[in-house]
Enzyme design. Structure first.
Site, PDB file in Angstrom:
ATOM      1  N   ARG A  27       0.829  -1.227   0.000  1.00  0.00           N
ATOM      2  CA  ARG A  27       0.000   0.000   0.000  1.00  0.00           C
ATOM      3  C   ARG A  27       0.852   1.260   0.000  1.00  0.00           C
ATOM      4  O   ARG A  27       0.483   2.262   0.625  1.00  0.00           O
ATOM      5  CB  ARG A  27      -0.928   0.043   1.209  1.00  0.00           C
ATOM      6  CG  ARG A  27      -1.967  -1.028   1.237  1.00  0.00           C
ATOM      7  CD  ARG A  27      -3.326  -0.469   0.801  1.00  0.00           C
ATOM      8  NE  ARG A  27      -4.319  -1.521   0.859  1.00  0.00           N
ATOM      9  CZ  ARG A  27      -5.353  -1.523   1.702  1.00  0.00           C
ATOM     10  NH1 ARG A  27      -5.535  -0.525   2.522  1.00  0.00           N
ATOM     11  NH2 ARG A  27      -6.204  -2.534   1.695  1.00  0.00           N
ATOM     12  N   ARG A  31      -3.309   6.738   1.371  1.00  0.00           N
ATOM     13  CA  ARG A  31      -3.800   7.963   2.019  1.00  0.00           C
ATOM     14  C   ARG A  31      -2.832   8.634   2.982  1.00  0.00           C
ATOM     15  O   ARG A  31      -3.075   9.755   3.407  1.00  0.00           O
ATOM     16  CB  ARG A  31      -5.111   7.650   2.758  1.00  0.00           C
ATOM     17  CG  ARG A  31      -6.279   7.503   1.831  1.00  0.00           C
ATOM     18  CD  ARG A  31      -7.470   6.922   2.554  1.00  0.00           C
ATOM     19  NE  ARG A  31      -7.172   5.557   2.953  1.00  0.00           N
ATOM     20  CZ  ARG A  31      -8.040   4.726   3.540  1.00  0.00           C
ATOM     21  NH1 ARG A  31      -9.249   5.146   3.823  1.00  0.00           N
ATOM     22  NH2 ARG A  31      -7.704   3.503   3.852  1.00  0.00           N
ATOM     23  N   ARG A  40      -6.685  11.737  -5.563  1.00  0.00           N
ATOM     24  CA  ARG A  40      -7.949  11.036  -5.364  1.00  0.00           C
ATOM     25  C   ARG A  40      -9.115  12.021  -5.403  1.00  0.00           C
ATOM     26  O   ARG A  40     -10.177  11.725  -5.950  1.00  0.00           O
ATOM     27  CB  ARG A  40      -7.950  10.277  -4.046  1.00  0.00           C
ATOM     28  CG  ARG A  40      -9.171   9.377  -3.935  1.00  0.00           C
ATOM     29  CD  ARG A  40      -9.199   8.583  -2.670  1.00  0.00           C
ATOM     30  NE  ARG A  40      -9.446   9.422  -1.519  1.00  0.00           N
ATOM     31  CZ  ARG A  40      -9.974   9.006  -0.396  1.00  0.00           C
ATOM     32  NH1 ARG A  40     -10.309   7.744  -0.258  1.00  0.00           N
ATOM     33  NH2 ARG A  40     -10.161   9.817   0.601  1.00  0.00           N
ATOM     34  N   ASP A  77      -7.026  -2.352  -7.013  1.00  0.00           N
ATOM     35  CA  ASP A  77      -7.531  -3.019  -5.816  1.00  0.00           C
ATOM     36  C   ASP A  77      -7.851  -4.463  -6.160  1.00  0.00           C
ATOM     37  O   ASP A  77      -8.185  -4.774  -7.307  1.00  0.00           O
ATOM     38  CB  ASP A  77      -8.785  -2.318  -5.290  1.00  0.00           C
ATOM     39  CG  ASP A  77      -9.056  -2.748  -3.849  1.00  0.00           C
ATOM     40  OD1 ASP A  77      -8.423  -2.189  -2.938  1.00  0.00           O
ATOM     41  OD2 ASP A  77      -9.851  -3.683  -3.639  1.00  0.00           O
ATOM     42  N   TYR A 154     -14.992 -11.494   0.503  1.00  0.00           N
ATOM     43  CA  TYR A 154     -15.723 -10.249   0.215  1.00  0.00           C
ATOM     44  C   TYR A 154     -16.976 -10.523  -0.613  1.00  0.00           C
ATOM     45  O   TYR A 154     -18.020  -9.907  -0.410  1.00  0.00           O
ATOM     46  CB  TYR A 154     -14.810  -9.252  -0.504  1.00  0.00           C
ATOM     47  CG  TYR A 154     -13.739  -8.699   0.412  1.00  0.00           C
ATOM     48  CD1 TYR A 154     -14.027  -7.641   1.270  1.00  0.00           C
ATOM     49  CD2 TYR A 154     -12.458  -9.245   0.442  1.00  0.00           C
ATOM     50  CE1 TYR A 154     -13.053  -7.135   2.126  1.00  0.00           C
ATOM     51  CE2 TYR A 154     -11.481  -8.745   1.291  1.00  0.00           C
ATOM     52  CZ  TYR A 154     -11.789  -7.692   2.136  1.00  0.00           C
ATOM     53  OH  TYR A 154     -10.833  -7.195   2.993  1.00  0.00           O
TER      54      TYR A 154
HETATM   55  O1  CP3 Z   1       0.194  -1.676  -2.459  1.00  0.00           O
HETATM   56  C1  CP3 Z   1      -0.203  -0.757  -3.211  1.00  0.00           C
HETATM   57  O2  CP3 Z   1       0.199   0.416  -3.106  1.00  0.00           O
HETATM   58  C2  CP3 Z   1      -1.166  -1.099  -4.345  1.00  0.00           C
HETATM   59  C3  CP3 Z   1      -2.535  -0.809  -4.153  1.00  0.00           C
HETATM   60  C4  CP3 Z   1      -3.452  -1.709  -3.368  1.00  0.00           C
HETATM   61  C5  CP3 Z   1      -4.662  -1.227  -2.809  1.00  0.00           C
HETATM   62  N1  CP3 Z   1      -5.359  -2.277  -2.302  1.00  0.00           N
HETATM   63  C6  CP3 Z   1      -5.097   0.175  -2.838  1.00  0.00           C
HETATM   64  C7  CP3 Z   1      -6.156   0.611  -1.908  1.00  0.00           C
HETATM   65  C8  CP3 Z   1      -3.408  -3.080  -3.110  1.00  0.00           C
HETATM   66  C9  CP3 Z   1      -2.311  -4.070  -3.436  1.00  0.00           C
HETATM   67  C10 CP3 Z   1      -4.625  -3.424  -2.445  1.00  0.00           C
HETATM   68  C11 CP3 Z   1      -4.980  -4.805  -2.052  1.00  0.00           C
HETATM   69  C12 CP3 Z   1      -6.150  -5.050  -1.222  1.00  0.00           C
HETATM   70  N2  CP3 Z   1      -7.379  -4.435  -1.273  1.00  0.00           N
HETATM   71  C13 CP3 Z   1      -6.238  -6.079  -0.254  1.00  0.00           C
HETATM   72  C14 CP3 Z   1      -5.162  -7.094   0.047  1.00  0.00           C
HETATM   73  C15 CP3 Z   1      -4.061  -6.524   0.856  1.00  0.00           C
HETATM   74  C16 CP3 Z   1      -4.449  -6.136   2.242  1.00  0.00           C
HETATM   75  O3  CP3 Z   1      -4.372  -4.950   2.553  1.00  0.00           O
HETATM   76  O4  CP3 Z   1      -4.764  -7.041   3.034  1.00  0.00           O
HETATM   77  C17 CP3 Z   1      -7.523  -6.037   0.312  1.00  0.00           C
HETATM   78  C18 CP3 Z   1      -8.059  -6.923   1.409  1.00  0.00           C
HETATM   79  C19 CP3 Z   1      -8.233  -4.999  -0.342  1.00  0.00           C
HETATM   80  C20 CP3 Z   1      -9.673  -4.620  -0.147  1.00  0.00           C
HETATM   81  C21 CP3 Z   1      -9.798  -3.221   0.281  1.00  0.00           C
HETATM   82  N3  CP3 Z   1      -9.512  -2.125  -0.514  1.00  0.00           N
HETATM   83  C22 CP3 Z   1     -10.207  -2.749   1.545  1.00  0.00           C
HETATM   84  C23 CP3 Z   1     -10.591  -3.638   2.711  1.00  0.00           C
HETATM   85  C24 CP3 Z   1     -10.186  -1.350   1.466  1.00  0.00           C
HETATM   86  C25 CP3 Z   1     -10.638  -0.364   2.509  1.00  0.00           C
HETATM   87  C26 CP3 Z   1      -9.514  -0.112   3.447  1.00  0.00           C
HETATM   88  C27 CP3 Z   1      -9.593   1.239   4.068  1.00  0.00           C
HETATM   89  O5  CP3 Z   1      -8.661   1.497   4.831  1.00  0.00           O
HETATM   90  O6  CP3 Z   1     -10.517   2.013   3.797  1.00  0.00           O
HETATM   91  C28 CP3 Z   1      -9.706  -0.976   0.203  1.00  0.00           C
HETATM   92  C29 CP3 Z   1      -9.478   0.385  -0.304  1.00  0.00           C
HETATM   93  C30 CP3 Z   1      -8.091   0.727  -0.781  1.00  0.00           C
HETATM   94  N4  CP3 Z   1      -7.331  -0.050  -1.610  1.00  0.00           N
HETATM   95  C31 CP3 Z   1      -7.375   1.929  -0.514  1.00  0.00           C
HETATM   96  C32 CP3 Z   1      -6.177   1.870  -1.235  1.00  0.00           C
HETATM   97  C33 CP3 Z   1      -5.112   2.918  -1.325  1.00  0.00           C
HETATM   98  C34 CP3 Z   1      -7.887   3.091   0.327  1.00  0.00           C
HETATM   99  C35 CP3 Z   1      -8.988   3.703  -0.436  1.00  0.00           C
HETATM  100  C36 CP3 Z   1      -9.036   5.189  -0.417  1.00  0.00           C
HETATM  101  O7  CP3 Z   1      -8.163   5.883  -0.975  1.00  0.00           O
HETATM  102  O8  CP3 Z   1     -10.034   5.679   0.153  1.00  0.00           O
END
Ligand code: CP3
Length: 351
Positions: A27, A31, A40, A77, A154
Site C-alpha cells: 500500500r 492515504r 484522489r 484493488d 468479500y
Molecule cells: O500496495 C499498493 O500500493 C497497491 C494498491 C493496493 C490497494 N489495495 C489500494 C487501496 C493493493 C495491493 C490493495 C490490495 C487489497 N485491497 C487487499 C489485500 C491486501 C491487504 O491490505 O490485506 C484487500 C483486502 C483490499 C480490499 C480493500 N480495498 C479494503 C478492505 C479497502 C478499505 C480499506 C480502508 O482502509 O478504507 C480498500 C481500499 C483501498 N485499496 C485503498 C487503497 C489505497 C484506500 C482507499 C481510499 O483511498 O479511500
C-alpha cells in the site's frame, strides 16, 4: 526486453546476488501521502481513481518520487475482479468496500463466470501499460491479485467482515458451492495475472489476506490449493525474462513449508514470524518478503531504524533472497517523513 536499471527486487526473488536489500511497502501509494489524497480528490473517489489509467499511473509513481524504493506496484484493488464478475463494487465513505449483489444463492453461484481481463478489466491493463512506460525501466513493476479465498470472503460476505459467518457457514454446510466459487475465481485470477504480465508486469503477487482465518485443514483445501493452481497456470517467462511470483498469506506463519512448496518464487511474511526462523524453514526453496510490523512506523526515527535492523539481522548473512517489506499494508496515519528513516536503514545495511 532488458531488466530494469535497478533490478535488485527481481534478483532477490530469483536468489541472484543483489547490491543491497531491496524494499517496497505494501500500500505504498495511499492515504498517508497528501499528494495521493489530492489526486484522489481530482478523480472524485477511490474507484474512479482505479478506473482512470493516467491517474492510477500518477499515484503509482508518487511514493517512488519521495523515497528510493526498489519496485513499483500497480495502483488498483483486489476487488476489481469480483466487480468485473458483476457483483457491483462500491465504497461507502469510512466503511470500506461493499458489493451490491453478495454471492450467496445457488443459482447465482452456478451462473458465475471468469471475466475476460482484456475486455472487462481493460482499465487495469491500460494502467499497467501506462505505468511501465512511465517507469522507463527504472525499477520493476509488480502486478497483483487477491487469492480466490480472500476474494470469496468479500463476495460472499458482501463486504468486510469480523466473523466471516456467511462464508464459513457455506464452507461447512455447502462446500460444493464454495468450491465452485473458488474454482471460477482461480480461473479469473490466472487470466487476470497473465494479462497483467502480457501488458508489462515484471513480477506478480497474490494477496491472501484472510487465508489465516481458516483452520489448518480448511486452509489447504480452500485457499492454498487454489493458489497452487494459479501459480501453475502463470506465464513463467515473458519476453525472455523470468516472472517471479510472491504468495502472501496473512497469518500463514504456521504453513510456510506448505506455501513454499506450491511453486512460487517468494513467500510474504507478516510480522508475527521471525524471519530468521522462516529462512531456516523454507529459505532454500523460496525468497522471503517482509516483515516489519507496520505500526513501527509510528515510533521515532531511531526506533524505526533499530526495529528494521532487527529484521535484517534476523534474516542473516548472504546478499540475496530477502525483499524488505512491512508485514502488512502501511497505515493511512503514518507520518510520511518516518518512511525516510526506514528506507535509509534498509539501504545502508551491509550484511
Ligand atoms: O500496495 C499498493 O500500493 C497497491 C494498491 C493496493 C490497494 N489495495 C489500494 C487501496 C493493493 C495491493 C490493495 C490490495 C487489497 N485491497 C487487499 C489485500 C491486501 C491487504 O491490505 O490485506 C484487500 C483486502 C483490499 C480490499 C480493500 N480495498 C479494503 C478492505 C479497502 C478499505 C480499506 C480502508 O482502509 O478504507 C480498500 C481500499 C483501498 N485499496 C485503498 C487503497 C489505497 C484506500 C482507499 C481510499 O483511498 O479511500
Amino acid at each position: 526486453m532488458t531488466r530494469p536499471k535497478n533490478d535488485n527486487f527481481l534478483r532477490a526473488l530469483l536468489k541472484e546476488p543483489t547490491d543491497r536489500t531491496p524494499l517496497w511497502l505494501m500500500r505504498q501509494a495511499g492515504r498517508y501521502l497528501p499528494e495521493y489524497c489530492e489526486t484522489r480528490k481530482r478523480a472524485g473517489d477511490f474507484l474512479s481513481l482505479c478506473k482512470a489509467p493516467d491517474l492510477a499511473c500518477e499515484v503509482t509513481l508518487q511514493p517512488l518520487a519521495r523515497y528510493d524504493l526498489d519496485a513499483a506496484i500497480l495502483f488498483s484493488d483486489i476487488l476489481t475482479v469480483p466487480d468485473a464478475m458483476g457483483l457491483g463494487l462500491y465504497f461507502e465513505a469510512g466503511e470500506g468496500p461493499r458489493f451490491e449483489r453478495p454471492l450467496r444463492e445457488e443459482w447465482a453461484i452456478n451462473n458465475l463466470t471468469a471475466p475476460d481481463p482484456h475486455e472487462h478489466l481493460g482499465y487495469v491493463m491500460d494502467a499497467v501499460r501506462t505505468i511501465r512506460k512511465a517507469l522507463d525501466n527504472s525499477v520493476p513493476l509488480i502486478g497483483f491479485s487477491g487469492s480466490p479465498y480472500t476474494l470469496a470472503c468479500y463476495m460472499v460476505e458482501g463486504g468486510g467482515s469480523k466473523d466471516f459467518r456467511h462464508i464459513k457457514a457455506m464452507l461447512y454446510s455447502r462446500p460444493d458451492l464454495l468450491h465452485r466459487i473458488l474454482s471460477v475465481t482461480a480461473d479469473a485470477v490466472t487470466a487476470y495475472l497473465n494479462a497483467q504480465i502480457e501488458c508489462g508486469a515484471q513480477a506478480v503477487m497474490i494477496f491472501d489476506t484472510w487465508g489465516g482465518s481458516l483452520s489448518n485443514a480448511a486452509y489447504q483445501e480452500f485457499s492454498l490449493a487454489y493458489m497452487q493452481k494459479i501459480v501453475a497456470g502463470l506465464h513463467q517467462t515473458w519476453e525472455g525474462q523470468k516472472i517471479p511470483s510472491i504468495v502472501f498469506t496473512k497469518g500463514g506463519g504456521l504453513w510456510l513449508e506448505k506455501i513454499a512448496a506450491i511453486g512460487c518464487d517468494g513467500v510474504g511474511l507478516d510480522w508475527t514470524v521471525d524471519i530468521g526462523d522462516a529462512r531456516r524453514r523454507v529459505g532454500d526453496q523460496v525468497a522471503l518478503q517482509g516483515n516489519l510490523d507496520p505500526n513501527v512506523l509510528f515510533a521515532t526515527p531511531e526506533k524505526i531504524a533499530a526495529e528494521a535492523t532487527k529484521v535484517l539481522d534476523a534474516y542473516g548473512p548472504g546478499n540475496t533472497g530477502h525483499v524488505f517489506n512491512l508485514g502488512h499494508g502501511i497505515s493511512q496515519f503514518t507520518p510520511p517523513e518516518h518512511v525516510v528513516a526506514l528506507v535509509e536503514t534498509v539501504h545502508g545495511y551491509r550484511r
